[in-house]
Design a protein around this motif. Structure first.
Motif, PDB file in Angstrom:
ATOM      1  N   LEU A  90       4.768  -5.944  -7.051  1.00  0.00           N
ATOM      2  CA  LEU A  90       5.117  -4.566  -6.018  1.00  0.00           C
ATOM      3  C   LEU A  90       6.034  -3.571  -6.687  1.00  0.00           C
ATOM      4  CD1 LEU A  90       5.452  -3.882  -2.943  1.00  0.00           C
ATOM      5  CD2 LEU A  90       7.350  -5.335  -2.536  1.00  0.00           C
ATOM      6  N   LYS A  91       6.715  -3.815  -7.576  1.00  0.00           N
ATOM      7  CA  LYS A  91       7.604  -2.893  -8.193  1.00  0.00           C
ATOM      8  C   LYS A  91       7.049  -1.660  -8.803  1.00  0.00           C
ATOM      9  CE  LYS A  91       7.431  -5.030 -12.914  1.00  0.00           C
ATOM     10  NZ  LYS A  91       8.181  -5.814 -13.908  1.00  0.00           N
ATOM     11  N   PHE A  92       5.762  -1.566  -9.083  1.00  0.00           N
ATOM     12  CA  PHE A  92       4.852  -0.445  -9.445  1.00  0.00           C
ATOM     13  C   PHE A  92       4.659   0.296  -8.271  1.00  0.00           C
ATOM     14  CE2 PHE A  92       4.386  -3.473 -12.842  1.00  0.00           C
ATOM     15  CZ  PHE A  92       4.539  -2.631 -14.241  1.00  0.00           C
ATOM     16  N   LEU A  93       4.331  -0.301  -7.108  1.00  0.00           N
ATOM     17  CA  LEU A  93       4.042   0.576  -5.870  1.00  0.00           C
ATOM     18  C   LEU A  93       5.376   1.110  -5.425  1.00  0.00           C
ATOM     19  CD1 LEU A  93       2.055   1.277  -3.658  1.00  0.00           C
ATOM     20  CD2 LEU A  93       2.935  -0.736  -2.523  1.00  0.00           C
ATOM     21  N   VAL A  94       6.456   0.384  -5.552  1.00  0.00           N
ATOM     22  CA  VAL A  94       7.698   0.966  -4.954  1.00  0.00           C
ATOM     23  C   VAL A  94       8.205   2.055  -5.995  1.00  0.00           C
ATOM     24  CG1 VAL A  94      10.128   0.604  -4.719  1.00  0.00           C
ATOM     25  CG2 VAL A  94       8.456  -1.235  -3.850  1.00  0.00           C
ATOM     26  N   LYS A  95       7.669   1.957  -7.380  1.00  0.00           N
ATOM     27  CA  LYS A  95       8.325   2.967  -8.281  1.00  0.00           C
ATOM     28  C   LYS A  95       7.423   4.414  -7.943  1.00  0.00           C
ATOM     29  CE  LYS A  95       8.211   4.150 -13.160  1.00  0.00           C
ATOM     30  NZ  LYS A  95       7.558   3.841 -14.537  1.00  0.00           N
ATOM     31  N   ASP A  96       6.185   3.991  -7.690  1.00  0.00           N
ATOM     32  CA  ASP A  96       5.342   5.345  -7.300  1.00  0.00           C
ATOM     33  C   ASP A  96       5.562   5.978  -6.265  1.00  0.00           C
ATOM     34  OD1 ASP A  96       4.206   4.804  -9.925  1.00  0.00           O
ATOM     35  OD2 ASP A  96       2.268   4.110  -9.155  1.00  0.00           O
ATOM     36  N   TRP A  97       6.030   5.101  -5.067  1.00  0.00           N
ATOM     37  CA  TRP A  97       6.084   5.728  -3.865  1.00  0.00           C
ATOM     38  C   TRP A  97       7.543   6.130  -3.531  1.00  0.00           C
ATOM     39  CZ3 TRP A  97       3.924   1.793   0.655  1.00  0.00           C
ATOM     40  CH2 TRP A  97       2.469   2.070   0.412  1.00  0.00           C
ATOM     41  N   GLY A  98       8.538   5.484  -3.998  1.00  0.00           N
ATOM     42  CA  GLY A  98       9.791   5.796  -3.852  1.00  0.00           C
ATOM     43  C   GLY A  98      10.442   5.152  -2.693  1.00  0.00           C
ATOM     44  N   ALA A  99      11.803   4.988  -2.360  1.00  0.00           N
ATOM     45  CA  ALA A  99      12.226   4.070  -1.287  1.00  0.00           C
ATOM     46  C   ALA A  99      11.878   4.850   0.069  1.00  0.00           C
ATOM     47  CB  ALA A  99      13.789   4.041  -1.436  1.00  0.00           C
ATOM     48  N   GLU A 100      11.802   6.290   0.211  1.00  0.00           N
ATOM     49  CA  GLU A 100      11.684   6.792   1.534  1.00  0.00           C
ATOM     50  C   GLU A 100      10.168   6.465   1.946  1.00  0.00           C
ATOM     51  OE1 GLU A 100      12.007  11.326   3.282  1.00  0.00           O
ATOM     52  OE2 GLU A 100      12.725  11.122   1.357  1.00  0.00           O
ATOM     53  N   LYS A 101       9.283   6.675   0.976  1.00  0.00           N
ATOM     54  CA  LYS A 101       8.042   6.564   1.558  1.00  0.00           C
ATOM     55  C   LYS A 101       7.751   5.129   1.899  1.00  0.00           C
ATOM     56  CE  LYS A 101       2.919   6.835   0.267  1.00  0.00           C
ATOM     57  NZ  LYS A 101       2.019   7.688  -0.665  1.00  0.00           N
ATOM     58  N   PHE A 102       8.080   4.245   1.111  1.00  0.00           N
ATOM     59  CA  PHE A 102       7.973   2.737   1.504  1.00  0.00           C
ATOM     60  C   PHE A 102       8.603   2.413   2.904  1.00  0.00           C
ATOM     61  CE2 PHE A 102       8.321  -1.626   1.429  1.00  0.00           C
ATOM     62  CZ  PHE A 102       7.402  -2.356   0.593  1.00  0.00           C
ATOM     63  N   ARG A 103       9.799   3.105   3.164  1.00  0.00           N
ATOM     64  CA  ARG A 103      10.460   2.826   4.300  1.00  0.00           C
ATOM     65  C   ARG A 103       9.500   3.586   5.530  1.00  0.00           C
ATOM     66  NH1 ARG A 103      15.216   5.441   3.863  1.00  0.00           N
ATOM     67  NH2 ARG A 103      14.418   7.449   4.962  1.00  0.00           N
ATOM     68  N   GLU A 104       8.962   4.753   5.021  1.00  0.00           N
ATOM     69  CA  GLU A 104       7.939   5.330   6.148  1.00  0.00           C
ATOM     70  C   GLU A 104       6.759   4.274   6.646  1.00  0.00           C
ATOM     71  OE1 GLU A 104       6.731   8.954   4.842  1.00  0.00           O
ATOM     72  OE2 GLU A 104       8.821   9.970   4.879  1.00  0.00           O
ATOM     73  N   VAL A 105       6.263   3.826   5.511  1.00  0.00           N
ATOM     74  CA  VAL A 105       5.095   2.807   5.640  1.00  0.00           C
ATOM     75  C   VAL A 105       5.402   1.833   6.407  1.00  0.00           C
ATOM     76  CG1 VAL A 105       3.392   1.640   4.553  1.00  0.00           C
ATOM     77  CG2 VAL A 105       3.921   3.704   3.809  1.00  0.00           C
TER      78      VAL A 105
END
Length: 571
Positions: free
Chosen positions: A311-326
């Motif tokens: 999961l860390k690679f997805l979070v790195k690419d998305w960033g915290a803001e986009k992850f929170r949006e999703v």
């Protein structure tokens, strides 16, 4: 009846394949195998194996075929793949040198015995459960039992013929091995003193149990891109920066006590600390938030390359803001979570060693084995100590330690003495208190060097050479680059590899210095070319420690000294 959010999740599983509307991102040149983008065809043998048959189904074959017909009857796809979902890995064949770890095929490394992990969410054990765990060790595992930094117990020398009986004994006392390994939600770390800690505002034990009851073994969540590690605690006594999801206690100015949500942590060869999403999670919402983070990982996680599937690679690419949006989108939570400013950072992680008062006036006592190495015999003696003094609750910790809860004030001294008598010290030296080690080459097929015996000998030697050490210096030994012992976040992290000494390759370590958690969160510094042969490790750690003691400023920790020290002083 399942909670409403679980029913909603079940009903919307097919919807999750629809891409979530988010801000545009640069398209990758090659697809990452994300289910949410319609990439359902397996891109490697691991993904193919999971598609061919849900790994949880392998239990029926173990009980109905393999346990009766023996090791040679096991399908290789089950042996080196699906068995993990029931806590089983083949262990390393004895006598294979570390230099051959990366050159031999799986069947050449495999022994005909298994490592088995027992699932212990939150590290919680009754005396009856502890005795069952101990009995399995003595009856089926040649008295092996290691307390891991995932808060569970790990056996070795398990025969396939004995697995059904082991499961029967575990399940008779409410334990099991389901999803203790594999690409699934693994054991949930929790505070070993949840429910009794003085100063704890929320005890999340009920929510950890809710997650286990409703989602562990759920076949819709058993095919994740890689492993999924969780940690939930009010107290800073879990390595919250290093898990795929962590919920750490925090006060909201309007809503009161709840949890701060972190996602995307992980170590290994590409270490990353988890990122705060900046939201507050109520106690009642823990399970709902947890399962939706898992669903995001299932749907959006990278499945093409195993090395990028955490999961860390997805979070790195998305960033915290986009992850929170999703997470808050209609396909997952479907609502916003209250925003939370960053709470105060804990000074350090709590290891619970020693005697501590509980909220009810009783005491809990934390004791240290050496680098997590125990045995069935020792665990049975620990059960005797607890039972003799009126306790029915024993705990494991993410620091490879053991606790006895609910000790009456007048019995504290007797319990401390009895623990010492069986080899568990409640007043250990700083070296014993702060040294951890992974399984190492003794049993692990990925390892290059010995760790458990080396850690034991190192602790004994340092206790003899530097008894005056007055602050903990954490030393974590790992047999390979995968960081199961959290090498990058130790004061002295030792990553196993072969090194040259006098022109020959010998067991040794790459050295990471000054790692830490909480207020000193950082990955260890790698001084240029800093490697040490295993045989020279005692001398090196002594030399380094004496330089720290000579050069430290008042109140300065080892990690702070390392980050300002001259490179020559670290050699």
């Amino acid at each position: 009846m399942l909670p409403s959010f679980h029913r909603t999740y079940k009903e919307s599983r097919t919807v999750s394949a629809t891409p979530v509307e988010t801000s545009p991102r640069k398209r990758r040149k090659r697809g990452e195998g994300q289910w949410a983008l319609g990439h359902r065809e397996p891109l490697n043998k691991n993904e193919q194996g999971k598609k061919d048959d849900n790994p949880l189904n392998v239990r029926a074959r173990i009980e109905g075929i393999y346990a009766h017909n023996g090791f040679d009857s096991i399908d290789p796809a089950d042996l080196r793949g699906r068995f993990r979902w029931w806590g089983l890995y083949t262990q390393r064949r004895p006598g294979i040198a570390g230099g051959k770890t990366s050159t031999l095929e799986d069947e050449e490394l495999d022994d005909r015995y298994f490592m088995m992990r027992v699932r212990m969410d939150g590290g919680q054990l009754s005396v009856a459960q502890l005795r069952a765990v101990a009995g399995i060790s003595t009856d089926f595992a040649r008295d092996t039992a290691d307390v891991t930094d995932r808060q569970n117990v790990q056996y070795h020398w398990i025969r396939i013929e004995d697995v059904p009986e082991i499961w029967r004994r575990l399940e008779e006392v409410g334990l099991d091995t389901q999803e203790a390994c594999g690409d699934c939600p693994r054991v949930i770390l929790g505070s070993p003193v949840a429910g009794v800690a003085d100063g704890e505002a929320i005890d999340p034990t009920e929510q950890i149990e809710e997650i286990y009851d409703h989602f562990v073994g759920d076949k819709s969540l058993s095919n994740l891109p890689r492993k999924f590690k969780s940690a939930i605690s009010w107290l800073p006594d879990i390595p919250y920066e290093c898990n795929d999801i962590s919920l750490l206690g925090a006060h909201h100015p309007e809503h009161g006590p709840g949890f701060d949500l972190w996602v995307g942590g992980g170590l290994s060869t590409n270490p990353m600390f988890a990122q705060r999403l900046g939201v507050w999670v109520s106690q009642e919402d823990i399970a709902e938030v947890w399962v939706n983070v898992v669903r995001i990982f299932r749907d959006w996680g990278y499945r093409r390359l195993r090395t990028r599937a955490r999961l860390k690679f997805l979070v790195k690419d998305w960033g915290a803001e986009k992850f929170r949006e999703v997470l808050e989108s209609e396909h997952y939570l479907g609502r916003e979570l209250p925003r939370l400013e960053a709470p105060p950072v804990p000074e350090k992680l709590i290891d619970h060693i020693g005697v501590h008062k509980q909220a009810d006036g009783n005491f809990y006592i934390g004791a240290a084995p050496v680098a997590g190495r125990v045995s069935g015999e020792l665990l049975n003696k620990l059960a005797d100590v607890a039972e003799r003094h009126g306790s029915d609750r024993v705990r494991t910790t993410p620091m490879q330690k053991l606790l006895v809860l609910d000790v009456a004030p007048e019995k504290v001294d007797a319990v401390v003495a009895d623990l010492e008598a069986v080899g568990l010290s409640a007043n250990p030296s700083p070296w014993r208190r702060s040294t951890m080690a992974c399984t190492g080459i003794e049993f692990c097929k990925l390892a290059i060097v010995d760790t458990k015996d080396r850690a034991r000998d190192l602790v004994a030697e340092l206790e003899r050479r530097i008894p005056e050490l007055d602050v903990p210096i954490s030393v974590h030994l790992n047999g390979c680059p995968n960081a199961c012992a959290r090498t990058q976040t130790a004061d002295i992290g030792l990553k196993g590899q072969l090194v040259l000494k006098d022109g020959e390759q010998v067991e040794g370590f790459q050295v990471h210095l000054g790692g830490g958690h909480a207020s000193q969160a950082s990955f260890g510094r790698k001084a240029r070319g800093l490697k040490v042969a295993s045989a020279d490790l005692d001398d090196y750690v002594e030399r380094l420690t004496r330089r720290y003691l000579d050069q430290r400023e008042s109140g300065e920790s080892f990690a702070k000294w390392v980050h300002r020290a001259e490179e020559g002083d670290l050699q």
